[in-house]
Enzyme design. Structure first.
Site, short mmCIF file in Angstrom:
data_model
loop_
_atom_site.label_atom_id
_atom_site.label_comp_id
_atom_site.label_asym_id
_atom_site.label_seq_id
_atom_site.Cartn_x
_atom_site.Cartn_y
_atom_site.Cartn_z
N ASP A 134 -4.58 21.27 16.46
CA ASP A 134 -4.40 22.47 16.08
C ASP A 134 -3.70 23.18 14.92
O ASP A 134 -3.63 24.59 14.45
CB ASP A 134 -3.72 22.72 16.45
CG ASP A 134 -4.68 23.27 18.38
OD1 ASP A 134 -5.36 23.63 18.32
OD2 ASP A 134 -3.29 23.41 19.58
N PHE A 165 -22.60 6.57 24.45
CA PHE A 165 -22.04 7.93 25.89
C PHE A 165 -23.20 8.54 26.46
O PHE A 165 -24.06 9.06 27.48
CB PHE A 165 -21.54 9.34 25.24
CG PHE A 165 -20.18 9.05 24.86
CD1 PHE A 165 -19.76 7.68 25.32
CD2 PHE A 165 -19.12 9.47 23.85
CE1 PHE A 165 -18.74 7.76 24.50
CE2 PHE A 165 -18.44 9.51 23.94
CZ PHE A 165 -18.15 8.34 24.37
N CYS A 185 -30.40 12.33 23.90
CA CYS A 185 -29.58 10.97 22.98
C CYS A 185 -29.37 11.94 21.51
O CYS A 185 -28.73 11.96 20.42
CB CYS A 185 -30.67 9.54 22.88
SG CYS A 185 -31.11 9.02 23.95
#
Lengths: 636, 636
Positions: free
Chosen positions: B157, B381, B618
């Site tokens: 942030d 992942f 992918c």
């Protein structure tokens, strides 16, 4: 729910497969259907139970329906209940039909062989391995729980390792869980059995792979040994654990029942729940050059037994004391007490203890083979006590609760190492309570508390060192006219202080008020966390004095730091003021404890231990009778 | 049970102490009794509630009994219900009596000050901090659970860190949980409030210490910031966490209500349950030179929010795709699909992706600020998927279950790193299921499965790549006379294979039977672990071929490796045999998926991804709408 396996069919050529006893096969009816098929008929030999699942109803065949629509929701399930005598001795035939009924538009044949493959352990906790209906892949606590147990094999059963070298040192320092051999039948007895059962045509097991395996995360927690059909020790090989994740069971060597021996290598800890799963997998070798594919897995879960402490209320089996250069009398007094308690004494000789008199010190656990190696270099065990069994707001602790000393988190405060605290919490069965002990110079909980057996109430009393009880006693004696009575009689070179002098020492009074407030804080925690009432606590008169950092040391031998052998107590001799020839501290302690049927022996440890900042309890250790209560019957 | 504190009395001089609102004081009646006392009388001012516990009965005073026997079991308990205006404005007097009643033989006075000390958080999970009756020191799951929540502050942030350097790289790579500053009000909003309330005479808080502290084991998991009475960002100081175990709250700065801001530094993991406890302790400073002693502790427990994956069934909010040198058309096609789905696209430019087109690759989690740094260097992942919400044998998984690919444990088999698997399991809310993916060259679960939304049943379908469905389709087309229809039309330099050639390739057939058996094994696991029926599964025609190590690669673009944006599917274009001018694979997939209200767009990824052993899924990533279901309402 039975394990289910999807089987592909083919109308071009027959399919052969294995059905493992207790599992279900789900046939891919749609996948092999010819283009124009809209219905099918299924028929099996008597050894196959065939079910058609149609519109969520399961219909057992034969049924009045002979043809089933080839709809998406329609399934064919098979089970077999008897082990095959020959390969492919049962079969199922699917006939496909088109719009025009009559001759089938295609047929798929499935040849079936039923085998048994099962990995079992003592999941019923009965002492023997048997096939079971409970879920072997789960482990549950409590009286109705199930799941097998594994011991950490942390003793030394190798007869060779007991031999001493020339200098008296053991020839091997390795515990049994740190080698990959079975050194004796005693060693084997510390392991749990895991039985692999296979039944069915032997050619199935030559044509299929059979692999015993363990997950990567569990592999460093266990060792598995296998001796084939032999009972000769030298035939036992280390087959699984550590780097070994899988063991291919050789069909030539494998019988219908193979017994594997499993040892635990590590106690539960941060990052290790204690649960370890073993699997056996049956593999299909489809074609030369292709990898095998799993077709059935059976899993059995063990829990590694936790590390358990034994409270003072358990019967003593053996007392340990170190013989050093100047503690002859102390050793003799402890031995005499042990004899009264009918408990054998083991005197740890000078070469073995390296002139270390503190047998509650870090090395003891290792010697006693009860502590994992990674705690032995950490904090002392005087700071690690355990309560007798308690019930706290209806939560039962049938093995008591561990008590550890800690600092209040001010900067630089000492604390028990995180690794030890994590280790203790991970055992789960004696949920630790953290006390505030950093106000003491040595900082051990055994400096202000002890537990003794009692015939009534909860079966024990908590003893707390009490400065305020000591002041009350001394004031009482002063009022009675004994103000000039003095302490430390018979101790050479120690100033003889009178009751008047002690009561007149304002700095001492203030410091003891402070010590009392620290003990009171712990009293509050102990009452809350052990579910104690005031009547469960006995205040033992004790004074503390400040060291140069304002940390507390016992002013006279610390009486709660006692040795408890059943009803025989070995209490540090306080050398209190002599009132009518009697030590008024001893007299008070006897008055408090003898009504509970306890026998108090005051042991002089003044120069040999007290002056070195420890007492009787710090200088002894006791192997006790294990709990009759089985740890797995509790619910943590 | 109220916190209880033992208070010592004295007949020589009055005692003063603090009573914290909501706690109980237990008076040591026996400890201050004069020698000859056998009974006592106790009397308090109206602000003190006095109870005598006698023979296990608790009697509230004043009662008809005026004198109580000084027996071991007799206790005096005090509570106070109103905060004191002045120090010592309430009092209790104990009078001791001997055998001869009449004049007391001694008196103990206790001056009392009632204060409030409370550490609170949003334990009710309502969005605001309020004092509560629930046990703040425990944390429970479920719809009736309680306990506060903490976020891992793993975004960035800091407005400065968003600025790019000259080379386009971010100026600061640190996420907010890795600094000890509050960089913006946005940063503060990611933190949970913890409120310390103190009321009572101010001199009590100058005379007593007040310390906010955190245990050693928890300290590296949290950061606490405090801005005093200021709201200026630069006033916020890092006061607790890391090396800082205790923060002395300064009475000068401290108001009746002090707001601390707490951030999580780490997600749950092996060895970290996610629970973090904070304590505030009131300390008594008895005498100069002596250490302070704790007299009251309040504890509040937070749980760090887990890392949660979002399944395909959640609405897409943003699509990410990497622009590399040769994938212009692919990026355009994905953008067009996203536009149809009314979902913005973020194209990750070349300098930022470093010519890496695999956005399901290791860097993405870090970019998306959702993954702890320690997983980013580990497995990809694509091997980490999550199912939609499921119920399995009455056990609910309202956030679905994570699916990870693994090897069957043969020697040298690949597996997802232990650290990642431990991490995933530690999140608890999406209990991982381990699948067998090592038969594939790349070895990712997204090569054989996907989930799509569906209007009926469980709200989704599982798509499984199916060699047997593909063979069935091709045989069907062959039987219909299209045996000479060819694949790979319009792909330059790719041989055009006919249906007859494919069906005649015996090695390909055997390899696909093997691939099918691997997928079937996973199908069995998925049915069991996700509670799926056959009707919840759709077989998507797909063929695989062997690499030189007999590992599977997609023979034509792998259609299950699709991008799911609501009802819009971006499916790798399979380039299947043209039957009547139509790709029969696309036609079949449309026939399977369009009845569910889904729109199928086939995207050409042949050279840009497929030939590099990946596909559409992918090469893209999707930020999805978070679950409406709150994770703490489930019971793991």
């Amino acid at each position: 729910m039975a394990q289910q396996r999807r089987v592909q069919l083919c109308t071009q050529r027959p399919t052969s497969t294995v059905c493992v006893l207790g599992t279900e096969l789900s046939l891919d009816i749609q996948g092999s259907a010819p283009k124009d098929a809209i219905a099918f008929h299924v028929q099996g030999t008597p050894g196959v139970k065939v079910y058609v699942v149609h519109e969520t109803q399961s219909v057992k065949l034969p049924s009045s329906v002979t043809r089933w629509p080839l709809a998406t929701g329609t399934e064919v399930l098979l089970t077999m209940e008897a082990i095959s005598k020959d390969v492919g001795d049962e079969k199922v035939r699917i006939s496909y039909f088109g719009e025009a009924s009559g001759v089938p538009v295609g047929r798929a044949m499935l040849y079936l062989t039923c085998v048994e493959v099962s990995l079992d352990a003592d999941t019923g906790r009965s002492g023997s391995v048997s096939r079971t209906l409970v879920d072997k892949a789960t482990w549950t606590w409590g009286p109705d729980g199930h799941g097998a147990i594994l011991l950490v094999n942390c003793d030394r059963d190798d007869p060779k390792s007991r031999l001493m070298g020339d200098g008296g040192e053991p020839k091997s320092q390795l515990t049994d869980n740190r080698d990959t051999t079975v050194c004796s039948y005693e060693d084997l007895k510390d392991m749990s059995q895991m039985v692999l059962r296979t039944r069915g045509p032997r050619t199935i097991f030559t044509g299929h792979g059979l692999v015993l395996h363990v997950g990567f995360s569990d592999a460093d927690k266990v060792g598995v040994f296998y001796g084939g059909n032999s009972v000769a020790l030298e035939e036992y090989k280390h087959v699984l654990g550590g780097e070994k994740l899988a063991y291919a069971v050789k069909p030539s060597q494998h019988q219908e029942e193979s017994i594997f021996y499993v040892e635990g290598l590590a106690f539960p800890d941060a990052g290790f729940s204690g649960l370890v799963a073993f699997h056996v997998t049956l593999l299909e070798s489809p074609e030369k050059g292709l990898l095998e594919t799993p077709i059935f897995t059976d899993t059995v879960v063990f829990r590694v037994a936790p590390w358990i402490m034994t409270p003072n209320t358990l019967a003593p089996l053996e007392v340990f004391v170190c013989s050093v250069e100047d503690n002859e009398d102390f050793v003799a007094a402890v031995s005499a007490l042990a004899e009264e308690a009918k408990c054998p004494v083991t005197i740890c000789p000078l070469p073995e203890n390296r002139n270390d008199r503190w047998i509650q010190g870090p090395d003891f656990g290792y010697v006693a083979q009860e502590t994992p190696e990674n705690t032995s270099s950490l904090d002392s065990f005087g700071n690690l006590e355990v309560s007798p069994p308690v019930t706290v707001r209806s939560k039962e602790y049938p093995l008591g609760r561990i008590l550890i000393g800690s600092s209040f988190p001010r900067f630089g405060g000492r604390r028990m190492a995180k690794a030890v605290r994590n280790f203790l919490a991970a055992q789960r069965v004696q949920a630790p309570v953290e006390l505030f002990s950093d106000w003491l110079q040595v900082g051990h909980v055994d400096e202000f508390l002890s537990f003794i057996p009692a015939p009534d109430r909860k079966g024990f009393r908590l003893l707390l060192a009490s400065p305020s009880a000591c002041y009350q006693l001394l004031r009482e004696k002063q009022e009675m006219g004994y103000g000039e009575a003095t302490m430390f009689h018979g101790l050479h070179g120690v100033p003889k202080l009178s009751i008047n002098e002690i009561l007149g020492n304002e700095a001492l009074r203030k410091f003891n008020a402070y010590a009392q407030s620290c003990i009171s804080w712990n009293r509050d925690i102990l009452k809350r966390e052990l579910g104690l009432a005031e009547q469960d606590i006995i205040d033992i008169p004790q004074l503390f004095q400040a060291d140069d950092q304002a940390r507390a040391m016992a002013y006279f031998p610390d009486m709660v730091n006692m040795l408890v052998l059943g009803r025989h107590l070995g209490i540090p001799k306080p050398f209190g003021p002599l009132v009518a020839g009697q030590c008024c501290l001893e007299e008070r302690v006897r008055a408090l404890l003898q009504p509970l049927g306890l026998s108090c022996t005051f042991i002089n440890d003044f120069f040999s231990y007290h002056k070195l900042a420890g007492e009787v309890h710090c200088g002894t250790n006791v192997r006790r009778k294990p709990f009759a209560f089985k740890w797995w019957r509790m619910v943590p």
